[in-house]
Design a protein around this motif. Structure first.
Motif, PDB file in Angstrom:
ATOM      1  N   GLN A 160     -19.628 -18.907  29.297  1.00  0.00           N
ATOM      2  CA  GLN A 160     -20.745 -18.535  28.766  1.00  0.00           C
ATOM      3  C   GLN A 160     -20.961 -17.050  29.001  1.00  0.00           C
ATOM      4  O   GLN A 160     -21.536 -16.412  28.027  1.00  0.00           O
ATOM      5  CB  GLN A 160     -21.817 -19.243  29.891  1.00  0.00           C
ATOM      6  N   GLN A 161     -20.300 -16.473  29.908  1.00  0.00           N
ATOM      7  CA  GLN A 161     -20.269 -15.122  30.144  1.00  0.00           C
ATOM      8  C   GLN A 161     -19.880 -14.276  28.942  1.00  0.00           C
ATOM      9  O   GLN A 161     -20.173 -13.316  28.565  1.00  0.00           O
ATOM     10  CB  GLN A 161     -19.545 -14.557  31.370  1.00  0.00           C
ATOM     11  N   ILE A 162     -18.453 -14.767  28.470  1.00  0.00           N
ATOM     12  CA  ILE A 162     -17.868 -14.142  27.342  1.00  0.00           C
ATOM     13  C   ILE A 162     -18.198 -14.573  26.064  1.00  0.00           C
ATOM     14  O   ILE A 162     -17.676 -14.144  25.224  1.00  0.00           O
ATOM     15  CB  ILE A 162     -16.393 -14.313  27.700  1.00  0.00           C
ATOM     16  N   GLY A 163     -19.269 -15.255  26.046  1.00  0.00           N
ATOM     17  CA  GLY A 163     -20.026 -15.422  24.751  1.00  0.00           C
ATOM     18  C   GLY A 163     -19.590 -16.679  23.786  1.00  0.00           C
ATOM     19  O   GLY A 163     -19.481 -16.865  22.466  1.00  0.00           O
ATOM     20  N   LYS A 202     -17.001 -22.889  37.494  1.00  0.00           N
ATOM     21  CA  LYS A 202     -16.772 -21.496  37.406  1.00  0.00           C
ATOM     22  C   LYS A 202     -16.096 -21.091  35.894  1.00  0.00           C
ATOM     23  O   LYS A 202     -16.470 -20.076  35.438  1.00  0.00           O
ATOM     24  CB  LYS A 202     -15.885 -21.248  38.305  1.00  0.00           C
ATOM     25  N   ASP A 214     -10.793 -16.244  28.506  1.00  0.00           N
ATOM     26  CA  ASP A 214     -10.603 -15.331  27.856  1.00  0.00           C
ATOM     27  C   ASP A 214      -9.534 -15.130  26.820  1.00  0.00           C
ATOM     28  O   ASP A 214      -9.996 -14.680  25.763  1.00  0.00           O
ATOM     29  CB  ASP A 214     -10.604 -14.179  28.948  1.00  0.00           C
ATOM     30  N   ALA A 225     -19.157 -21.275  33.666  1.00  0.00           N
ATOM     31  CA  ALA A 225     -19.701 -19.890  33.666  1.00  0.00           C
ATOM     32  C   ALA A 225     -19.143 -18.763  33.001  1.00  0.00           C
ATOM     33  O   ALA A 225     -19.546 -18.009  32.335  1.00  0.00           O
ATOM     34  CB  ALA A 225     -20.149 -19.813  35.094  1.00  0.00           C
ATOM     35  N   ARG A 226     -17.726 -18.694  33.179  1.00  0.00           N
ATOM     36  CA  ARG A 226     -17.050 -17.596  32.511  1.00  0.00           C
ATOM     37  C   ARG A 226     -17.210 -17.845  31.008  1.00  0.00           C
ATOM     38  O   ARG A 226     -17.324 -16.814  30.325  1.00  0.00           O
ATOM     39  CB  ARG A 226     -15.535 -17.734  32.990  1.00  0.00           C
ATOM     40  N   GLN A 254     -29.407 -24.186  31.994  1.00  0.00           N
ATOM     41  CA  GLN A 254     -27.977 -24.025  31.416  1.00  0.00           C
ATOM     42  C   GLN A 254     -28.219 -24.354  29.902  1.00  0.00           C
ATOM     43  O   GLN A 254     -28.428 -25.665  29.571  1.00  0.00           O
ATOM     44  CB  GLN A 254     -27.074 -25.023  32.353  1.00  0.00           C
TER      45      GLN A 254
END
Length: 333
Positions: free
Chosen positions: A153-156, A147, A111, A150-151, A185
């Motif tokens: 990907q989640q935040i763009g 993980k 992040d 995946a994070r 994926q």
């Protein structure tokens, strides 16, 4: 081919718009093909400062560089990595900042990296089997690294690649595992042929695999080759309509591999390497600290332009010449 005076062009007409910038040669993993005995502190630890990084990136940007990839060793070991990302992204002319990492702390920090301006990540995962991954790296971190992806990907983070070194000892029969993973994926898995290094001759002789077999398997299964973009180098990439992800191949022992070379390398000690397997680096540190920032950038630009006359047409890996590269952590591959 006409040469733009604001670009880095070698005598073979290749344009260099991509910089691989090492910020440390320290790595906390002990991968069997790179640092089987772990990191050995046998070089100076006077790594590039943030100011030096700003100056070198500015010099490259003045010469047409668009993309910066921050590498190591393991770059995430530097606590000032977010500031370094921010400095690179803020440089006029730089359109993409990427990071190559083993992913050990990606989940905890992605992040912050994205907020600093990070556009893309490459994560090393040489096996999707947790036991084999631990055997290769010395760390039971696979699930935590996944993980982190995946994070991201989640935040763009849009461009995510996973690097896997092809080796007989640990993943020669795992193509199906990676294919199953990228079915749903949006990740590119890039298989990289094992390259011989000064300290890795025995491992290379025992474990080298050609990527040609993987390519033939993909084409036979209906995969199609992707047309390269302007910032893409020698990697070959493939897509399939039934898969969200893609497969890439980096085959340095293949014919004409270096023909589309578009990247240069700066070591963590401030040396310009015209090739990953050059026999020596060109020290830029005096130029990077010369007078005002403007003077430092201008002096570095002059050195970079001058150095291009020494760029050779190809590495000589096929002749077993590995240059000064003892292991890949020295320059981040």
């Amino acid at each position: 081919m006409l040469e733009d005076k604001h670009e880095l062009v070698d005598k073979f007409g290749r344009r260099f718009n991509y910089l691989r910038l090492s910020i440390t040669d320290v790595c906390n993993f002990s991968c069997s093909y790179c640092l089987p005995n772990g990191y050995q502190c046998d070089t100076p630890r006077t790594f590039l400062t943030q100011t030096e990084i700003t100056n070198v990136v500015s010099a490259f940007a003045k010469l047409g560089t668009k993309k910066i990839r921050i590498t190591g060793g393991e770059p995430c070991l530097r606590k000032d990595l977010p500031a370094i990302i921010e400095r690179c992204k803020a440089t006029s002319g730089i359109t993409e900042v990427a990071l190559t990492t083993n992913g050990f702390n990606l989940f905890d920090n992605i992040d912050e990296y994205k907020a600093a301006g990070l556009d893309a990540i490459n994560v090393s995962i040489d096996s999707l089997d947790p036991n084999m991954f631990k055997l290769i790296t010395g760390h039971d971190k696979l699930q935590h690294i996944l993980k982190g992806i995946a994070r991201a990907q989640q935040i763009g983070i849009k461009r995510i690649k996973v690097n896997a070194v092809l080796a007989k000892a640990f993943n020669h029969n795992q193509l199906k595992d990676y294919l199953a993973w990228i079915k749903h994926q949006a990740v590119t898995v890039r298989f990289i042929e094992l390259m011989e290094t000064g300290n890795g001759t025995q491992f290379f002789e025992q474990n080298h695999l050609s990527g040609q077999g993987v390519k033939e398997s993909l084409l036979a299964a209906g995969w199609l080759q992707v047309v390269k973009g302007t910032l893409n180098g020698p990697a070959q990439e493939f897509w399939h309509p039934d898969y969200q992800g893609r497969i890439g191949l980096i085959m340095p022992y293949s014919k004409n591999f270096c023909q589309s070379c578009n990247r240069l390398r700066i070591s963590a000690l401030g040396k310009l390497h015209l090739c990953l397997f050059a026999d020596q680096g060109i020290d830029l540190r005096s130029a990077l600290n010369c007078g005002t920032p403007e003077q430092a950038v201008e002096q570095t630009v002059k050195l970079l332009r001058s150095a291009m006359s020494n760029k050779t047409i190809s590495h000589e890996l096929d002749k077993r010449f590995t240059g000064a590269t003892k292991h890949l952590a020295m320059l981040g591959g």
